[in-house]
Design an enzyme around this catalytic site. Sequence first.
Site, PDB file in Angstrom:
ATOM      1  N   ALA A  23      -6.132  89.813 -37.239  1.00 26.62           N
ATOM      2  CA  ALA A  23      -4.797  90.298 -36.884  1.00 26.62           C
ATOM      3  C   ALA A  23      -4.687  90.783 -35.443  1.00 26.62           C
ATOM      4  O   ALA A  23      -3.643  91.292 -35.051  1.00 26.62           O
ATOM      5  CB  ALA A  23      -4.401  91.434 -37.830  1.00 26.62           C
ATOM      6  N   SER A 147      -4.298  73.985 -41.631  1.00 23.74           N
ATOM      7  CA  SER A 147      -4.036  73.366 -40.335  1.00 23.74           C
ATOM      8  C   SER A 147      -3.730  71.893 -40.529  1.00 23.74           C
ATOM      9  O   SER A 147      -4.158  71.276 -41.512  1.00 23.74           O
ATOM     10  CB  SER A 147      -5.264  73.520 -39.429  1.00 23.74           C
ATOM     11  OG  SER A 147      -5.192  72.672 -38.306  1.00 23.74           O
ATOM     12  N   TYR A 172     -14.286  71.194 -38.190  1.00 26.18           N
ATOM     13  CA  TYR A 172     -13.087  72.027 -38.279  1.00 26.18           C
ATOM     14  C   TYR A 172     -12.167  71.466 -39.358  1.00 26.18           C
ATOM     15  O   TYR A 172     -11.632  72.207 -40.184  1.00 26.18           O
ATOM     16  CB  TYR A 172     -12.361  72.062 -36.931  1.00 26.18           C
ATOM     17  CG  TYR A 172     -11.096  72.905 -36.954  1.00 26.18           C
ATOM     18  CD1 TYR A 172     -11.151  74.277 -37.178  1.00 26.18           C
ATOM     19  CD2 TYR A 172      -9.847  72.319 -36.752  1.00 26.18           C
ATOM     20  CE1 TYR A 172      -9.993  75.054 -37.207  1.00 26.18           C
ATOM     21  CE2 TYR A 172      -8.686  73.087 -36.773  1.00 26.18           C
ATOM     22  CZ  TYR A 172      -8.767  74.447 -37.001  1.00 26.18           C
ATOM     23  OH  TYR A 172      -7.613  75.210 -37.029  1.00 26.18           O
TER      24      TYR A 172
END
Length: 304
Positions: A23, A147, A172
């Site tokens: 965050a 993603s 990834y």
Amino acid sequence: MPRDWSTADIPDQTGRTFLITGANSGLGLETAKAVAARGAHVVMAVRTPAKGEAAAAAIRAEVPGADLEVRRLDVADLDAVRSFAEGFDSGIDVLVNNAGIMAPPRSLSRQGHESQFATNHLGHFALTGLLLDRLQGPNPRVVTVASLASNHGDVYFDDLTGERRYSPTRYYGQSKLANLLFGIELDRRLRAAGSLAKSVMAHPGFSSTELLQNLNPVVRLIGKVMLPFVTQPAAAGALPQLYAATEPKAEGGQYIGPNNRSERKGPPVVVQARKEAYDPATARRLWDVSEELTGVRFPLPATT
């Protein structure tokens, strides 16, 4: 035609607690700021507390009186995840599995897992399982941030650590497909258990965040010139996960992303993941492997 969804549509969050990993920057920072502005208590779980405190100060400068709490959590380290969970004794209305790394050179976590798989998937898998019984309130949610890279990834069960054929971008993609497989399977198991909790997934499209820092120097140089034309700012990229976390109409198992044809930019809408993300056999296999690698068992029935 309905107006595009924005932070103005976030309902009052007073009395609700959000735990957001990563965050202190990018999407996580924007998510923390937006829900704090609606009255939520926000636990900012960050790897570096000093950066978390600086981010909290920045939020308070824009949102006076923001109810923020900074806690240290390195999601890449499963021992740290377990210690964090053991020391977290309050309820959570929304868990946002946001922290992530993208395309670094190959390295292993403290437990010997490939760093992207460890950070993006295994750490959040373990955190969710360890905190599942802390979910509270009338509409508890787990939001897992995936993603567009999931469209180009596979889960390499025979080489999860990338020892034989590591590629930064391919691994990834593996971690982001794992996020979707996990989030969708979690929703199946929550429904089978009759739980009130929802598992919702989101992706930010093509957003300008610090994740791009691991790309090679040539790509970064090109990116400095091109990115403003092809990406959206982090505040816009955070809208899908904010929708997933706060929109009353969001349903368990949904995937939220930008609304343009390529899903790179635009306000949040329900989108479809690639078909492989919905495969229950692959999801169960990943779930079993993840429980074995993390040592975390969810108090939920297996799906068939």
